[in-house]
Write a protein that holds these residues in place. Structure first.
Motif, PDB file in Angstrom:
ATOM      1  N   ALA A  50      -3.535  -0.770  -6.851  1.00  0.00           N
ATOM      2  CA  ALA A  50      -1.968  -1.059  -6.759  1.00  0.00           C
ATOM      3  C   ALA A  50      -1.813  -1.352  -5.023  1.00  0.00           C
ATOM      4  N   ALA A  51      -2.531  -0.820  -4.217  1.00  0.00           N
ATOM      5  CA  ALA A  51      -2.233  -1.065  -2.917  1.00  0.00           C
ATOM      6  C   ALA A  51      -2.766  -2.273  -2.394  1.00  0.00           C
ATOM      7  N   ASP A  52      -3.997  -2.789  -2.943  1.00  0.00           N
ATOM      8  CA  ASP A  52      -4.594  -3.906  -2.789  1.00  0.00           C
ATOM      9  C   ASP A  52      -3.680  -5.186  -3.150  1.00  0.00           C
TER      10      ASP A  52
ATOM     11  N   GLY B 139       6.331   0.012   3.846  1.00  0.00           N
ATOM     12  CA  GLY B 139       5.710  -0.109   2.578  1.00  0.00           C
ATOM     13  C   GLY B 139       4.442  -0.483   2.882  1.00  0.00           C
ATOM     14  N   ALA B 140       4.073  -1.450   3.939  1.00  0.00           N
ATOM     15  CA  ALA B 140       2.663  -2.010   4.297  1.00  0.00           C
ATOM     16  C   ALA B 140       1.765  -0.648   4.657  1.00  0.00           C
ATOM     17  N   LEU B 141       2.561   0.095   5.668  1.00  0.00           N
ATOM     18  CA  LEU B 141       1.777   1.308   6.001  1.00  0.00           C
ATOM     19  C   LEU B 141       1.510   2.303   5.065  1.00  0.00           C
ATOM     20  N   THR B 142       2.473   2.355   3.879  1.00  0.00           N
ATOM     21  CA  THR B 142       2.094   3.179   2.843  1.00  0.00           C
ATOM     22  C   THR B 142       0.922   2.691   2.211  1.00  0.00           C
ATOM     23  N   ALA B 143       0.915   1.398   1.775  1.00  0.00           N
ATOM     24  CA  ALA B 143      -0.283   0.930   0.960  1.00  0.00           C
ATOM     25  C   ALA B 143      -1.530   1.165   1.710  1.00  0.00           C
ATOM     26  N   MET B 144      -1.505   0.957   3.147  1.00  0.00           N
ATOM     27  CA  MET B 144      -2.807   1.092   3.906  1.00  0.00           C
ATOM     28  C   MET B 144      -3.214   2.709   3.768  1.00  0.00           C
TER      29      MET B 144
ATOM     30  N   GLN C 171      -4.809   3.187   0.337  1.00  0.00           N
ATOM     31  CA  GLN C 171      -6.113   2.742   0.488  1.00  0.00           C
ATOM     32  C   GLN C 171      -6.976   3.741   1.096  1.00  0.00           C
ATOM     33  N   ALA C 172      -6.692   4.336   2.223  1.00  0.00           N
ATOM     34  CA  ALA C 172      -7.463   5.358   3.053  1.00  0.00           C
ATOM     35  C   ALA C 172      -7.489   6.683   1.960  1.00  0.00           C
ATOM     36  N   LEU C 173      -6.412   6.937   1.400  1.00  0.00           N
ATOM     37  CA  LEU C 173      -6.651   8.326   0.678  1.00  0.00           C
ATOM     38  C   LEU C 173      -7.658   8.053  -0.674  1.00  0.00           C
TER      39      LEU C 173
END
Length: 319
Positions: free
Chosen positions: A239-241, A256-261, A264-266
């Protein structure tokens, strides 16, 4: 003990080439000259030295290791009481994941128990006012999240510089690997403040601020929620990718972009890669959150940003 919030996952560092937020450490390093607040909350942080660049290793080394040990507050005759308080704070996120906002009663009970532990050991007496600055900052954040009137949280950091300054120092200037190994759940507590703000009508950001008016963002919001609800790390990463690929060449919300990153980290199972992604998120913070007013906006997001960062950082904590 760290908490596992997702299962599964795969390599995800390719996201770093998709966002302009992933700049060099030299660019991202804070240039504000902001020093820790001189008030009693963080007196002991003024003498701590941080590395000149943000590390990407999953464990602190050298000066950062020493800093993590100091911030953990486990040394000295009152270290046991601070560790008890820290564990109480961390237990908030054991029954529910950090992007789920706990009831006010739970937060209040945690605060009362922690204060009882600390007062019993005289850890909050005036003659030790310079001990455990990060622990005292977390006490303040928990007290805000458990406040009777959440309307006071709407512009909390814009109107309370004595708290905004040390919080910004922790977010922007202290390497997050140091915070991970110190063990204090500062991002989880900020997530709780975000959740309490959500109970105030009109306190959260408009969709335009969060970038949620775009179809890609709405799809990401749905897919991310499904992945988190099922603890499916691969679904969260997909979803993030997908969202980052859709928005990499478009103007959209940085939140939104920081949330996606952060998502990904999580979901990254490999500590080195997780830390590299978290470093990129911290660099993004350094470019977008520079004062108390901007911190208030970030804490008014509808994205589960703060809880995701807590979960990702918590996974790096030494057992």
């Amino acid at each position: 003990m760290s908490q596992s919030y997702l299962h599964g996952g795969y390599l995800c560092l390719r996201v770093l080439v998709l966002l302009p937020l992933a700049v060099s450490s030299a660019q991202a390093q804070s240039k504000t000259g902001r020093a820790p607040s001189p008030n009693s909350l963080l007196n002991n942080l003024k003498s701590i030295q941080f590395s000149s660049t943000l590390p990407s290793e999953p464990e602190p080394r050298g000066q950062n290791l020493e800093t993590a040990e100091v911030l953990s507050c486990t040394r000295g005759p009152r270290g046991s009481s601070w560790n008890q308080a820290k564990q109480r704070f961390r237990n908030i996120f054991q029954s529910d994941p950090p992007w789920i906002h706990g009831p006010k009663e739970t937060l209040s009970a945690t605060m009362e128990g922690a204060l009882a532990d600390l007062n019993a050991a005289q850890s909050l007496s005036p003659d030790v006012a310079d001990e455990c600055g990060l622990g005292k900052l977390c006490i303040q954040l928990l007290s805000f999240s458990a406040a009777e009137d959440p309307t006071a949280l709407v512009k909390l950091f814009a109107s309370f510089e004595q708290i905004a300054s040390p919080v910004l120092t922790m977010l922007l200037d202290v390497p997050w690997v140091v915070l991970a190994h110190a063990g204090w759940p500062i991002f989880g507590l900020l997530s709780q403040i975000n959740g309490r703000k959500a109970t105030v009508p009109g306190a959260l950001n408009d969709d335009s601020v969060d970038g949620m008016q775009q179809q890609a963002a709405l799809q990401f919001q749905t897919d991310l929620a499904n992945g988190l609800n099922h603890k499916d790390g691969m679904a969260v990463q997909r979803a993030a990718d997908s969202f980052l690929r859709e928005t990499s060449n478009l103007y959209g919300s940085v939140l939104g972009a920081l949330t996606a990153m952060a998502a990904q980290a999580l979901a990254c199972p490999e500590p080195q890669e997780r830390m590299q992604l978290l470093t990129a998120v911290q660099q993004g913070f350094a470019q977008t959150i520079r004062n108390g007013s901007e911190l208030d906006v970030a804490l008014s997001t509808k994205w589960p940003l703060w809880g995701l960062i807590h979960g990702a950082i918590d996974g790096l904590m030494l057992d």
